[in-house]
Write a protein that holds these residues in place. Structure first.
Motif, PDB file in Angstrom:
ATOM      1  N   THR A 162      -2.320   6.763 -12.190  1.00  0.00           N
ATOM      2  CA  THR A 162      -1.193   6.169 -11.481  1.00  0.00           C
ATOM      3  C   THR A 162       0.040   6.092 -12.362  1.00  0.00           C
ATOM      4  O   THR A 162       0.000   6.381 -13.559  1.00  0.00           O
ATOM      5  N   ASP A 186       2.610   6.754  -6.933  1.00  0.00           N
ATOM      6  CA  ASP A 186       1.729   7.837  -7.386  1.00  0.00           C
ATOM      7  C   ASP A 186       2.389   9.200  -7.168  1.00  0.00           C
ATOM      8  O   ASP A 186       2.223  10.122  -7.974  1.00  0.00           O
ATOM      9  N   SER A 187       3.163   9.327  -6.086  1.00  0.00           N
ATOM     10  CA  SER A 187       3.878  10.579  -5.831  1.00  0.00           C
ATOM     11  C   SER A 187       4.963  10.802  -6.870  1.00  0.00           C
ATOM     12  O   SER A 187       5.240  11.949  -7.259  1.00  0.00           O
ATOM     13  N   SER A 192       0.833  -1.200   0.000  1.00  0.00           N
ATOM     14  CA  SER A 192       0.000   0.000   0.000  1.00  0.00           C
ATOM     15  C   SER A 192       0.871   1.255   0.000  1.00  0.00           C
ATOM     16  O   SER A 192       0.615   2.217  -0.735  1.00  0.00           O
ATOM     17  N   GLY A 193       1.906   1.223   0.819  1.00  0.00           N
ATOM     18  CA  GLY A 193       2.839   2.348   0.844  1.00  0.00           C
ATOM     19  C   GLY A 193       3.566   2.509  -0.475  1.00  0.00           C
ATOM     20  O   GLY A 193       3.776   3.627  -0.956  1.00  0.00           O
ATOM     21  N   GLN A 204       1.320   4.209  -3.060  1.00  0.00           N
ATOM     22  CA  GLN A 204       1.179   5.637  -2.784  1.00  0.00           C
ATOM     23  C   GLN A 204       2.444   6.389  -3.193  1.00  0.00           C
ATOM     24  O   GLN A 204       2.371   7.493  -3.754  1.00  0.00           O
TER      25      GLN A 204
END
Length: 222
Positions: A188, A53-54, A46-47, A50
């Motif tokens: 994404t 995406d950053s 999950s991290g 994310q």
């Protein structure tokens, strides 16, 4: 006016429903989630998503975070080399690690031990071929795999792998799967890569309308 005129459902031949007093049958129990072959991997993945995406948004500091997360997962995989994998365990985290840019050798060293009676053995074999850069074997293995039938984001990663494996000699399959990536993972890093692949494919094919359409989409979204 009569009651029958006011209510079309009333009148001859329509008896009021009778309460039998019987309770409705209980709903079937929800299936229990399978134990992960990598305990704690869900939080790391999950991290990772994310952070990726950053990266799409241009945050350069996220590159270091991505490297750190992949390194932690790699260490977990290396620690379990050679361990048997039970048919009921969830190998999704290992598949996602390998397809998301993790160490392919570490992923393969686990996936080759997926037993024949595991429900995801065919997908595991296809991913092993892909990570070993055997694109012909990967294409054959992925042929029966429907990314839409897989949980997200695994389905999007598999669609990306199917498209990559087919780029050299099956343009239509590659385009179809890159379009599927855009559907499954909008906004994404996966969509960004899929759009770049589509731009290259349409340019090589000399398909000007499709090239301009996809290039415009890339420019407006990323």
């Amino acid at each position: 006016a009569s009651a029958a005129a006011e209510d079309p459902g009333a009148g001859a031949g329509h008896e009021p429903a009778q309460d039998t007093g019987e309770a409705a049958p209980p709903a079937p129990p929800l299936p229990q989630p399978r134990a992960s072959v990598l305990p704690g991997a869900a939080a790391l993945l999950s991290g990772l998503f994310q952070v990726q995406d950053s990266i799409v948004k241009g945050e350069r500091s996220a590159l270091k975070l991505q490297s750190d997360i992949l390194k932690m997962m790699r260490e977990q995989l290396l620690a379990m080399r050679g361990r048997p994998i039970l048919p009921e365990t969830d190998i999704g985290p290992v598949l996602q690690f390998g397809l998301a840019g993790g160490d392919p050798v570490a992923a393969v060293q686990v996936l080759v031990f997926v037993p024949e009676d595991h429900p995801d053995v065919d997908l595991a074999r296809a991913v092993v071929s892909y990570l070993r850069r055997d694109t012909r074997a990967a294409q054959a293995g992925f042929e029966a795999v429907d990314p839409l039938a897989l949980p997200l984001p695994l389905g999007a990663y598999v669609a990306m792998a199917k498209g990559n494996a087919a780029m050299a000699d099956n343009r239509e399959t590659a385009i179809r799967n890159f379009d599927l990536v855009r559907l499954l993972a909008p906004g994404t890093l996966l969509e960004e890569v899929a759009l770049r692949r589509l731009v290259a494919l349409y340019a090589a094919a000399g398909d000007a309308p499709a090239f301009h359409r996809v290039a415009a989409s890339y420019a407006s979204r990323f």
